[in-house]
Write a protein that holds these residues in place. Structure first.
Motif, short mmCIF file in Angstrom:
data_model
loop_
_atom_site.label_atom_id
_atom_site.label_comp_id
_atom_site.label_asym_id
_atom_site.label_seq_id
_atom_site.Cartn_x
_atom_site.Cartn_y
_atom_site.Cartn_z
N TYR A 46 64.15 37.88 -37.99
CA TYR A 46 63.34 36.81 -37.39
C TYR A 46 61.86 37.21 -37.39
CZ TYR A 46 61.34 34.13 -33.46
OH TYR A 46 60.54 33.35 -32.66
N ALA A 47 61.59 38.41 -36.92
CA ALA A 47 60.19 38.85 -36.82
C ALA A 47 59.53 38.94 -38.20
CB ALA A 47 60.11 40.19 -36.10
N GLU A 48 60.29 39.38 -39.21
CA GLU A 48 59.74 39.57 -40.55
C GLU A 48 59.91 38.33 -41.44
OE1 GLU A 48 58.14 42.32 -41.56
OE2 GLU A 48 58.38 43.31 -39.61
N ASN A 49 60.52 37.29 -40.90
CA ASN A 49 60.78 36.05 -41.66
C ASN A 49 61.53 36.33 -42.97
OD1 ASN A 49 60.79 33.28 -42.04
ND2 ASN A 49 58.78 33.25 -43.07
N ILE A 50 62.48 37.24 -42.92
CA ILE A 50 63.24 37.61 -44.11
C ILE A 50 64.10 36.43 -44.56
CG2 ILE A 50 65.17 39.06 -44.89
CD1 ILE A 50 63.84 41.33 -43.25
N GLU A 51 64.00 36.07 -45.83
CA GLU A 51 64.74 34.92 -46.39
C GLU A 51 64.57 33.67 -45.52
OE1 GLU A 51 66.22 34.97 -49.28
OE2 GLU A 51 66.85 37.03 -49.70
N HIS A 52 63.34 33.44 -45.03
CA HIS A 52 63.00 32.26 -44.22
C HIS A 52 63.68 32.21 -42.84
CE1 HIS A 52 60.82 30.29 -47.47
NE2 HIS A 52 61.80 30.64 -48.28
N MET A 72 57.41 36.90 -28.46
CA MET A 72 56.49 38.01 -28.16
C MET A 72 56.78 39.22 -29.04
SD MET A 72 56.38 37.67 -24.02
CE MET A 72 55.64 39.29 -23.73
N TYR A 73 58.07 39.47 -29.27
CA TYR A 73 58.49 40.57 -30.15
C TYR A 73 57.96 40.34 -31.57
CZ TYR A 73 61.82 43.15 -33.12
OH TYR A 73 62.40 43.95 -34.07
N ALA A 74 58.18 39.14 -32.07
CA ALA A 74 57.79 38.84 -33.46
C ALA A 74 56.27 38.92 -33.62
CB ALA A 74 58.30 37.46 -33.86
N GLU A 75 55.52 38.48 -32.61
CA GLU A 75 54.06 38.44 -32.70
C GLU A 75 53.41 39.71 -32.16
OE1 GLU A 75 52.32 35.96 -34.09
OE2 GLU A 75 54.12 34.81 -34.57
N ASN A 76 54.21 40.63 -31.68
CA ASN A 76 53.71 41.89 -31.10
C ASN A 76 52.70 41.65 -29.97
OD1 ASN A 76 53.65 44.67 -30.74
ND2 ASN A 76 52.06 45.00 -32.29
N ILE A 77 52.96 40.62 -29.16
CA ILE A 77 52.04 40.28 -28.07
C ILE A 77 52.03 41.39 -27.03
CG2 ILE A 77 51.78 38.69 -26.10
CD1 ILE A 77 52.64 36.45 -28.08
N GLU A 78 50.81 41.87 -26.69
CA GLU A 78 50.66 42.97 -25.72
C GLU A 78 51.55 44.17 -26.08
OE1 GLU A 78 48.41 42.96 -23.38
OE2 GLU A 78 48.02 40.88 -22.77
N HIS A 79 51.66 44.48 -27.38
CA HIS A 79 52.44 45.63 -27.87
C HIS A 79 53.95 45.50 -27.68
CE1 HIS A 79 48.88 48.05 -28.71
NE2 HIS A 79 48.39 47.63 -27.55
#
Lengths: 257, 257
Positions: B162-168, A161-168
Motif C-alpha cells: 500500500y505504502a509503495e503503491n506496488i502494482e497499483h 500516516m504510515y504511507a506518507e511518513n507523517i511525523e516519522h
C-alpha cells in the motif's frame, strides 16, 4: 457520588446501550457523510450518543460534555468535570463488518483524565478503570503489559500516516516487527492494554483518544502528540501511545527532528 | 476414499493439531529468523507441520506435499494430488499476540484447487469446503458475500505494498472505503468469506493463498496475480482476491497499465 459508585453506574449505562446496539445490529441504517466519503455517521451513532447524554445530564447536571456528534464536538475550557463520548468508535467497521467497534466514554477533571471506559460491544467485554484504581476487563484486573522496546513488538497504525511518513510514522514503524490496522482506535487500545501491540499511532480527535489514554496511562504506558507537544481538545492531533521504552526511543530519535 | 470422507478426516486432523496448539500456547517458544528479521519461524510451526505431514503421508502415501517449513517449500510439477500446508499462518501474531493466526491446508489435483481448510485456532472455528461442495464455518453453511463494488467496501491489504503503491495497490485502496491490516492471510480470508472485507491484496507464497482461494472461489469471489497473470506455485506472487464486481474494475482499470 463516590468514585467507585460513579464507575459502576457509568459501566451499567454503557453496557445497557451496548445491548441496545447488539439487538439492532442487523437492521439497515441510514448513513450520512461528514467531512469526506469515508467519514460517515449512522443513525446509530446519534442514537447511542443521545442515550448516553440523557443519562449523564440527568445524573450529573453540572458536568460538561464533549462528544463526536450533534454539535457537541467543541469545548471552551477544560476546568471542572468533563465527560468525553465517542458513541461508536470504528463506524466503518460497525457499518461494513458489524463488529470491531466500541463505545468509549472518559471523565476528565480540570483537564486530567480520571476514568476511561471502552465497551467492545459484539464481544461483550468492557474495559474500564482509571487514575489510581487500576484497569479491568469485566471483573478481571489487567496487569501492565511488558515494557517492550520498539524493535520487539507490533504497532497499531493509521495506514495513511504510515504511507506518507507523517511525523516519522513510517520510520518508526520500520523499526518495529510490523504494523496492524484494525480500523478503530478503541480496538487498537484494547490490543494495547493486552500487550498485543506495543504502540498506536494515528490522527485522532479527543473522543478517540480520551478513554484509551486514561486506561493506558494507568497501566504504565505513555502518550503524547507525535511531535512531542501537547494534545489538543479542540481538534485532531497526530497521536502516539506506547510502552515507556518505546516512547523513550521515539522521543530521543524522532521527536527532535 | 470419497471426497466427503476425506474432508471429514482432514478436518479432524486439523482440529486435533489446533487443540495441541491451544494447550501449549502460553509456553515460551524458540524463534529463528528466516529471510529477514520479521520473517520468523517458531518450534510450533515445525511441530504442527510435522504432525500434519505424518497424518497425510500415512493415509495418502502417494500424494505430494508443498509446505512452508523444513525444505518442503518447492514442487517440481503440479500433476496428481498435492497437499499444500501452512502450519501457522500469522506467525508474528501467534508469537506476539497469542491469537489471530490459523492453520491452513489445501488439496489440489492437477493444479486445480479442490479442498480448502482454515482453522482459526483460538476461536475454535474451522472454515472448510471446496469445489462444488460449498463453504462452511464449523457446521454452518456460508452464503456468498454480496457482490460489492470497490468504492463501497473495506480492503485487506499488505501495508508495505500500500505504502509503495506496488502494482497499483495504493491506487486501488484509495478508491475503496478504507484498508485493514490483520497480519495473517488466513484471518484476512476469514473476513473475506464473511464479506467484512471485499478484497485482499498481498505478497503471498502458495501456502498463504491456496486454501483461502479455493474457499473464496466456491463463494463466487475471484483471484489472480495482481498484474493479471498466472499465480506461481514456485515463489511469492503479488496476489488479489475479491468480489467479481471489484475484480472487473481492477482488471479494466489497473491490470492493463
Amino acid at each position: 457520588m463516590e468514585r467507585n459508585q460513579e464507575c459502576k453506574l457509568v459501566k451499567e449505562w454503557i453496557v445497557e446501550v451496548g445491548n441496545y446496539i447488539r439487538t439492532h445490529i442487523h437492521e439497515s441504517f441510514e448513513v450520512a457523510e461528514k467531512e469526506n466519503r469515508q467519514d460517515i455517521v449512522t443513525e446509530m451513532d446519534k442514537k447511542v450518543q443521545n442515550l448516553l447524554l440523557e443519562k449523564i445530564r440527568t445524573t450529573f447536571p453540572e458536568d460538561k460534555v464533549l462528544a463526536e456528534e450533534n454539535g457537541l464536538s467543541e469545548i471552551e475550557e477544560m476546568s471542572g468535570r468533563l465527560w468525553i463520548i465517542d458513541p461508536i468508535d470504528g463506524t466503518l467497521n460497525f457499518y461494513f463488518q458489524r463488529e470491531n467497534f466500541a463505545i468509549m466514554v472518559a471523565l476528565f477533571e480540570d483537564g486530567i483524565g480520571q476514568l476511561g471506559f471502552i465497551y467492545d460491544v459484539m464481544n461483550e467485554q468492557i474495559y474500564w478503570g482509571g487514575k489510581n484504581i487500576g484497569v479491568y476487563r469485566n471483573d478481571e484486573r489487567l496487569m501492565s503489559p511488558k515494557n517492550t522496546a520498539l524493535s520487539n513488538g507490533l504497532l497499531g497504525i493509521n495506514a495513511f500516516m504510515y504511507a506518507e511518513n507523517i511525523e516519522h510514522t513510517r520510520d518508526i514503524a520500520d523499526k518495529s516487527m510490523g504494523v496492524r490496522v484494525y480500523g478503530s482506535a478503541a480496538i487498537e487500545f484494547i490490543h494495547l492494554l493486552h500487550g498485543r501491540i506495543i504502540a498506536y499511532l494515528s490522527n485522532l480527535a479527543p473522543w478517540d483518544w480520551a478513554a484509551g489514554s486514561v486506561l493506558a496511562e494507568e497501566l504504565g504506558l505513555e502518550f503524547s502528540a507525535l511531535n512531542g507537544g501537547e494534545l489538543s481538545f479542540d481538534t485532531r492531533s497526530y497521536y502516539i501511545v506506547g510502552t515507556k521504552e518505546l516512547m523513550k526511543e521515539v522521543r530521543e530519535t524522532y521527536m527532535k527532528c
